[in-house]
Design a protein around this motif. Structure first.
Motif, mmCIF file in Angstrom:
data_model
loop_
_atom_site.group_PDB
_atom_site.id
_atom_site.type_symbol
_atom_site.label_atom_id
_atom_site.label_comp_id
_atom_site.label_asym_id
_atom_site.label_seq_id
_atom_site.Cartn_x
_atom_site.Cartn_y
_atom_site.Cartn_z
ATOM 1 N N THR B 32 5.329 -13.934 65.721
ATOM 2 C CA THR B 32 4.540 -12.859 65.122
ATOM 3 C C THR B 32 5.472 -11.857 64.455
ATOM 4 N N LEU B 33 4.937 -11.158 63.485
ATOM 5 C CA LEU B 33 5.700 -10.062 62.874
ATOM 6 C C LEU B 33 4.939 -8.746 62.977
ATOM 7 N N CYS B 34 3.627 -8.823 62.871
ATOM 8 C CA CYS B 34 2.871 -7.576 62.816
ATOM 9 C C CYS B 34 2.133 -7.299 64.121
ATOM 10 N N TYR B 35 2.405 -8.094 65.138
ATOM 11 C CA TYR B 35 1.704 -7.908 66.403
ATOM 12 C C TYR B 35 2.579 -7.136 67.380
ATOM 13 N N GLY B 43 -3.439 -8.460 61.812
ATOM 14 C CA GLY B 43 -3.610 -9.672 61.007
ATOM 15 C C GLY B 43 -2.983 -9.611 59.640
ATOM 16 N N ALA B 44 -1.865 -8.934 59.506
ATOM 17 C CA ALA B 44 -1.268 -8.765 58.182
ATOM 18 C C ALA B 44 -0.242 -9.833 57.845
ATOM 19 N N CYS B 45 0.537 -10.264 58.822
ATOM 20 C CA CYS B 45 1.693 -11.099 58.485
ATOM 21 C C CYS B 45 1.355 -12.580 58.408
ATOM 22 N N ARG B 46 0.296 -12.992 59.043
ATOM 23 C CA ARG B 46 -0.196 -14.375 59.066
ATOM 24 C C ARG B 46 0.763 -15.354 59.745
ATOM 25 N N LEU B 47 1.821 -14.853 60.315
ATOM 26 C CA LEU B 47 2.793 -15.742 60.926
ATOM 27 C C LEU B 47 2.243 -16.402 62.191
ATOM 28 N N CYS B 48 1.260 -15.786 62.777
ATOM 29 C CA CYS B 48 0.720 -16.291 64.033
ATOM 30 C C CYS B 48 -0.369 -17.333 63.789
ATOM 31 N N SER B 62 -5.521 -16.548 61.813
ATOM 32 C CA SER B 62 -4.478 -15.778 62.487
ATOM 33 C C SER B 62 -4.890 -15.587 63.935
ATOM 34 N N CYS B 64 -3.818 -13.712 66.256
ATOM 35 C CA CYS B 64 -3.832 -12.376 66.857
ATOM 36 C C CYS B 64 -5.167 -11.677 66.653
HETATM 37 S S1 FES Z 1 0.818 -11.398 64.212
HETATM 38 FE FE1 FES Z 1 0.755 -10.889 62.129
HETATM 39 S S2 FES Z 1 -1.071 -11.866 61.566
HETATM 40 FE FE2 FES Z 1 -1.062 -12.219 63.673
#
Ligand code: FES
Ligand code: FES
Lengths: 161, 224
Positions: B32-35, B43-48, B62, B64
């Motif tokens: 994750t990046l934005c969690y 839900g911004a980074c979409r990495l999850c 996503s 998160c």
């Molecule tokens: S952690 Fe960034 S979108 Fe889920």
């Protein structure tokens, strides 16, 4: 979505103050959104100033700088673009002496561009002082702008609400 | 409790929780990046990203921000997910190669090249700082301003906010301000080795406050 998640994702939406309609009211009154007004709104509603600023900067129809007495809005959305809005915008810009997004030095005209007014069937669209005009050609813009550029438009007092 | 399948495993998890929380609880690692546990999911980074739904009819969501649902089939490490994650990391490397967190994630996911136009942004708009300010400090000093390509983090009217108490939480939580270790090839977006060359932030941002401790860049300059 399941209960719980929505509240967690939007913690500040719970006691909504219908921010947008409040901003619209301020804009209707002043023609734009003056900073002191937004500060007052924030103090009165308890909504953080940055939240108000965020919404005000998000929407193209809100302006944080004073605008001209006559407002011309040219649509540059997909449908309007395909039907030649670029030429129309250029022509209006030349006639009024205002760059898109700008206001003339004498504060008389401002020209804005938007990305779709929701009336694509009439593309290309130009809004002059709140009045929608469809199927505009570059050649037709002069006639269209007569109302606000002509001598009978005076100082713009007639078009002011 | 909600019953669902995660990576072929039948699990039961608390109602109202997110897929990410469930996965982490069962020891499945999702980047994750934005969690952040202390903040609301964004839900911004979409990495999850994870894959939900039956194979063939699945989609990427996503984790998160996706709640656990009865009977849901979730795959957290399918080929499709890994491919998407790698692409995302490549995009992040192209956007913000100076971030150590992004570099570490990229090397962990074996991202070794960047096929996109190189930019050097200082912000990935993950919204951690604005959420920290609002939710933890009740400060509301900074927020998202503008829209689309012009979107950025800022304060109201670009003025120093009266609500800011200089807690420094925003720079503490920022995944982009942490300086990366720049490899022998400074120009490349992908970090190569552990030679720390460029000092991070205080030199360029006078008003910022750095809480990195230890900070490799400071140590290199003998300041600590
Ligand atoms: S952690 Fe960034 S979108 Fe889920
Ligand atoms: S594109 Fe101009 S009205 Fe839709």
């Amino acid at each position: 979505m399941q209960e719980g998640m929505i509240e967690r994702s939007h913690p500040f939406r719970q006691n909504g103050i219908s921010l947008i309609s409040q901003l619209q009211q301020i804009q209707q009154e002043h023609g734009w959104l003056p900073e002191p007004e937004l500060r007052r709104l924030s103090a009165a509603t308890g909504e953080p100033l940055i939240e108000i600023y965020r919404v005000a900067t998000f929407y193209k129809s809100f302006s944080l700088a004073p605008r001209g007495r006559h407002r011309v809005t040219a649509c540059c959305g997909t449908a309007c673009h395909v039907r030649g809005s670029a030429g129309v915008t250029r022509e209006i810009s030349k006639l009024l002496g205002v760059k898109p997004g700008g206001t003339s030095a004498d504060g008389r005209y401002s020209l804005e561009t938007v990305n779709c007014l929701g009336a694509c069937a009439l593309a290309p669209l130009v809004v002059v002082d709140g009045e929608y005009h469809g199927n505009i050609t570059p050649a037709g813009t002069r006639k269209l702008l007569k109302k606000i550029t002509g001598p009978e438009a005076g100082n713009g007092a007639a078009a002011e609400r | 409790m909600v019953n669902l399948t995660m990576n072929g495993l039948e699990i039961a998890f608390e109602k109202g929780a997110s897929l990410l929380e469930a996965a982490r609880f069962f020891g499945i690692e999702i980047p994750t990046l934005c969690y952040n546990e202390g903040l609301n999911p964004y839900g911004a980074c979409r990495l999850c990203l994870v894959e939900v739904g039956a194979p063939g009819r699945s989609r990427l969501v996503s984790s998160c921000t996706y709640p656990v649902q009865p009977g849901l089939i979730v795959r957290t490490h399918s080929a499709r997910v890994l491919k998407a994650r790698r692409l995302l990391l490549e995009l992040y490397l192209a956007t913000c190669p100076s971030s150590k967190i992004i570099q570490d994630l990229a090397s962990k996911h074996h991202v070794t090249r960047v096929r996109f136009k190189q930019k050097n942004e200082e912000c990935i708009l993950c919204g951690l700082c604005t959420r920290y300010c609002a939710e933890q400090m009740h400060g509301h000093a900074i927020g998202m301003v503008g829209r689309g390509a012009e979107r950025r983090i800022g304060s109201a009217f670009n003025k120093k906010s009266e609500d800011c108490r200089l807690c420094g939480g925003c720079s503490y939580i920022c995944p982009a301000c942490q300086a990366r270790c720049q490899g022998p090839d400074e120009k490349s977006a992908v970090c190569g080795a552990c030679l720390n060359l460029a000092p991070p932030c205080l030199d360029d941002h006078d008003d910022a406050m750095c809480y990195l401790d230890p900070c490799a860049a400071c140590e290199m300059r003998g300041e600590r």
